[in-house]
Motif scaffolding. Structure first.
Motif, PDB file in Angstrom:
ATOM      1  N   ILE A 156      28.642   0.747  22.986  1.00  0.00           N
ATOM      2  CA  ILE A 156      30.391   0.047  22.533  1.00  0.00           C
ATOM      3  C   ILE A 156      30.053  -0.686  24.223  1.00  0.00           C
ATOM      4  N   GLU A 157      29.752   0.797  25.459  1.00  0.00           N
ATOM      5  CA  GLU A 157      30.029  -0.137  26.860  1.00  0.00           C
ATOM      6  C   GLU A 157      28.901  -0.705  26.636  1.00  0.00           C
ATOM      7  N   ARG A 158      28.098  -1.995  26.172  1.00  0.00           N
ATOM      8  CA  ARG A 158      27.109  -2.986  26.289  1.00  0.00           C
ATOM      9  C   ARG A 158      27.564  -3.728  25.852  1.00  0.00           C
ATOM     10  N   ALA A 159      28.609  -3.591  24.584  1.00  0.00           N
ATOM     11  CA  ALA A 159      29.265  -4.556  24.328  1.00  0.00           C
ATOM     12  C   ALA A 159      30.647  -5.100  24.439  1.00  0.00           C
ATOM     13  N   LEU A 160      31.375  -4.206  25.395  1.00  0.00           N
ATOM     14  CA  LEU A 160      32.913  -4.679  25.694  1.00  0.00           C
ATOM     15  C   LEU A 160      32.805  -6.046  26.829  1.00  0.00           C
ATOM     16  N   PRO A 161      31.580  -6.202  27.396  1.00  0.00           N
ATOM     17  CA  PRO A 161      31.626  -6.863  29.097  1.00  0.00           C
ATOM     18  C   PRO A 161      31.454  -8.299  28.200  1.00  0.00           C
ATOM     19  N   GLU A 162      30.534  -8.558  26.577  1.00  0.00           N
ATOM     20  CA  GLU A 162      30.239  -9.603  26.823  1.00  0.00           C
ATOM     21  C   GLU A 162      31.434  -9.735  25.170  1.00  0.00           C
ATOM     22  N   LEU A 163      32.364  -9.133  25.044  1.00  0.00           N
ATOM     23  CA  LEU A 163      33.887  -9.518  24.643  1.00  0.00           C
ATOM     24  C   LEU A 163      35.121  -9.553  25.522  1.00  0.00           C
ATOM     25  N   GLY A 164      34.544  -9.661  26.784  1.00  0.00           N
ATOM     26  CA  GLY A 164      35.561 -10.150  27.943  1.00  0.00           C
ATOM     27  C   GLY A 164      36.050  -8.922  28.468  1.00  0.00           C
ATOM     28  N   PHE A 165      35.375  -7.595  28.348  1.00  0.00           N
ATOM     29  CA  PHE A 165      35.898  -6.800  29.013  1.00  0.00           C
ATOM     30  C   PHE A 165      35.096  -6.153  30.123  1.00  0.00           C
ATOM     31  N   ALA A 166      35.333  -6.293  31.388  1.00  0.00           N
ATOM     32  CA  ALA A 166      34.152  -5.981  31.954  1.00  0.00           C
ATOM     33  C   ALA A 166      34.724  -4.946  32.887  1.00  0.00           C
ATOM     34  N   GLY A 167      34.324  -3.880  33.869  1.00  0.00           N
ATOM     35  CA  GLY A 167      34.182  -3.043  34.350  1.00  0.00           C
ATOM     36  C   GLY A 167      34.106  -1.504  33.599  1.00  0.00           C
ATOM     37  N   HIS A 191      37.143   9.442  18.600  1.00  0.00           N
ATOM     38  CA  HIS A 191      38.163   9.779  19.322  1.00  0.00           C
ATOM     39  C   HIS A 191      37.230   9.084  20.323  1.00  0.00           C
ATOM     40  N   ILE A 192      37.571   8.286  21.073  1.00  0.00           N
ATOM     41  CA  ILE A 192      36.629   7.639  22.035  1.00  0.00           C
ATOM     42  C   ILE A 192      37.289   7.237  23.395  1.00  0.00           C
ATOM     43  N   GLU A 193      36.561   8.526  24.114  1.00  0.00           N
ATOM     44  CA  GLU A 193      36.857   8.058  25.899  1.00  0.00           C
ATOM     45  C   GLU A 193      36.819   7.329  26.286  1.00  0.00           C
ATOM     46  N   LEU A 194      37.183   6.398  27.551  1.00  0.00           N
ATOM     47  CA  LEU A 194      36.434   5.261  28.297  1.00  0.00           C
ATOM     48  C   LEU A 194      37.269   4.970  30.015  1.00  0.00           C
ATOM     49  N   GLU A 195      36.410   4.853  30.936  1.00  0.00           N
ATOM     50  CA  GLU A 195      37.021   4.486  32.175  1.00  0.00           C
ATOM     51  C   GLU A 195      37.167   2.868  31.696  1.00  0.00           C
ATOM     52  N   LEU A 196      38.773   2.342  32.324  1.00  0.00           N
ATOM     53  CA  LEU A 196      38.343   1.155  32.585  1.00  0.00           C
ATOM     54  C   LEU A 196      39.537   0.875  34.151  1.00  0.00           C
ATOM     55  N   ALA A 206      33.182   1.841  31.583  1.00  0.00           N
ATOM     56  CA  ALA A 206      32.201   3.142  32.682  1.00  0.00           C
ATOM     57  C   ALA A 206      32.421   4.445  31.199  1.00  0.00           C
ATOM     58  N   ASP A 207      31.249   5.275  31.615  1.00  0.00           N
ATOM     59  CA  ASP A 207      31.120   5.888  30.328  1.00  0.00           C
ATOM     60  C   ASP A 207      31.962   6.015  29.073  1.00  0.00           C
ATOM     61  N   VAL A 208      31.785   5.580  28.231  1.00  0.00           N
ATOM     62  CA  VAL A 208      31.984   5.795  27.750  1.00  0.00           C
ATOM     63  C   VAL A 208      31.770   6.560  26.501  1.00  0.00           C
ATOM     64  N   LEU A 221      22.892  12.637  25.663  1.00  0.00           N
ATOM     65  CA  LEU A 221      22.988  10.909  24.743  1.00  0.00           C
ATOM     66  C   LEU A 221      24.285  10.563  24.428  1.00  0.00           C
ATOM     67  N   ASP A 222      24.554   9.505  24.673  1.00  0.00           N
ATOM     68  CA  ASP A 222      25.808   9.086  23.468  1.00  0.00           C
ATOM     69  C   ASP A 222      24.827   7.592  23.217  1.00  0.00           C
ATOM     70  N   PRO A 223      24.177   7.249  21.995  1.00  0.00           N
ATOM     71  CA  PRO A 223      23.997   6.087  21.778  1.00  0.00           C
ATOM     72  C   PRO A 223      25.068   5.316  21.481  1.00  0.00           C
ATOM     73  N   GLN A 224      26.479   5.851  20.835  1.00  0.00           N
ATOM     74  CA  GLN A 224      27.405   4.478  20.717  1.00  0.00           C
ATOM     75  C   GLN A 224      27.789   4.933  21.224  1.00  0.00           C
ATOM     76  N   GLY A 225      27.930   5.373  22.473  1.00  0.00           N
ATOM     77  CA  GLY A 225      29.241   5.572  23.044  1.00  0.00           C
ATOM     78  C   GLY A 225      27.880   4.031  24.160  1.00  0.00           C
ATOM     79  N   GLN A 226      27.143   4.130  24.596  1.00  0.00           N
ATOM     80  CA  GLN A 226      25.937   3.468  25.286  1.00  0.00           C
ATOM     81  C   GLN A 226      26.068   1.607  24.378  1.00  0.00           C
TER      82      GLN A 226
END
Lengths: 79, 79
Positions: B22-33, A42-47, B35-37, B15-20
């Motif tokens: 994903i948050e770091r990987a998404l901009p590199e894949l072209g998904f900007a902005g 289950h993944i929650e995020l804001e965009l 947050a809070d994954v 702290l949610d390392p898995q969420g972090q």
């Protein structure tokens, strides 16, 4: 910003050992009759919101969050 | 039988390392902005319906599915 929650589950035809482990453990803990346990992410995020929000969420889910060979996903947008 | 889905998430202060990741990987894949994954578990199961259904689901979640020290859960019943 839009809040999105994405559920990633193993496809029905894929064996789910984590779900099976839970299904076996529950009767021992006093919960009878539990069936068809499936475990996923289950993944929650804001965009940033926008007309292409659904498109971006689907691309994100199929490119990074789910493995389309063995997993399927559903998502909900909370605007 | 009732169909229940349970979401188990790390508490906000954990702290949610898995969420972090994903948050770091998404901009590199072209998904900007993005947050809070936060990443958690999504569990689906069937169990016998009854007046004490909510009670059983809550006991199940806190005894087996979630670790109440670091995780919280929400659930939905689909009757």
């Amino acid at each position: 910003m839009a809040r999105v929650s994405i559920d990633v589950m193993l496809k029905d035809e894929i064996l789910d050992p984590q779900g099976q482990a839970i299904e076996r453990a529950l009767p021992e803990l006093g919960f009878a009759g539990v069936a068809d346990v499936r475990v996923g992410k289950h993944i929650e995020l804001e965009l940033p919101d926008g007309d292409d929000l659904e498109e971006r969420v689907e691309a994100m889910a199929s490119d990074l969050l789910a493995n389309p060979v063995i997993e399927s996903y559903t998502y909900q947008v909370h605007r």
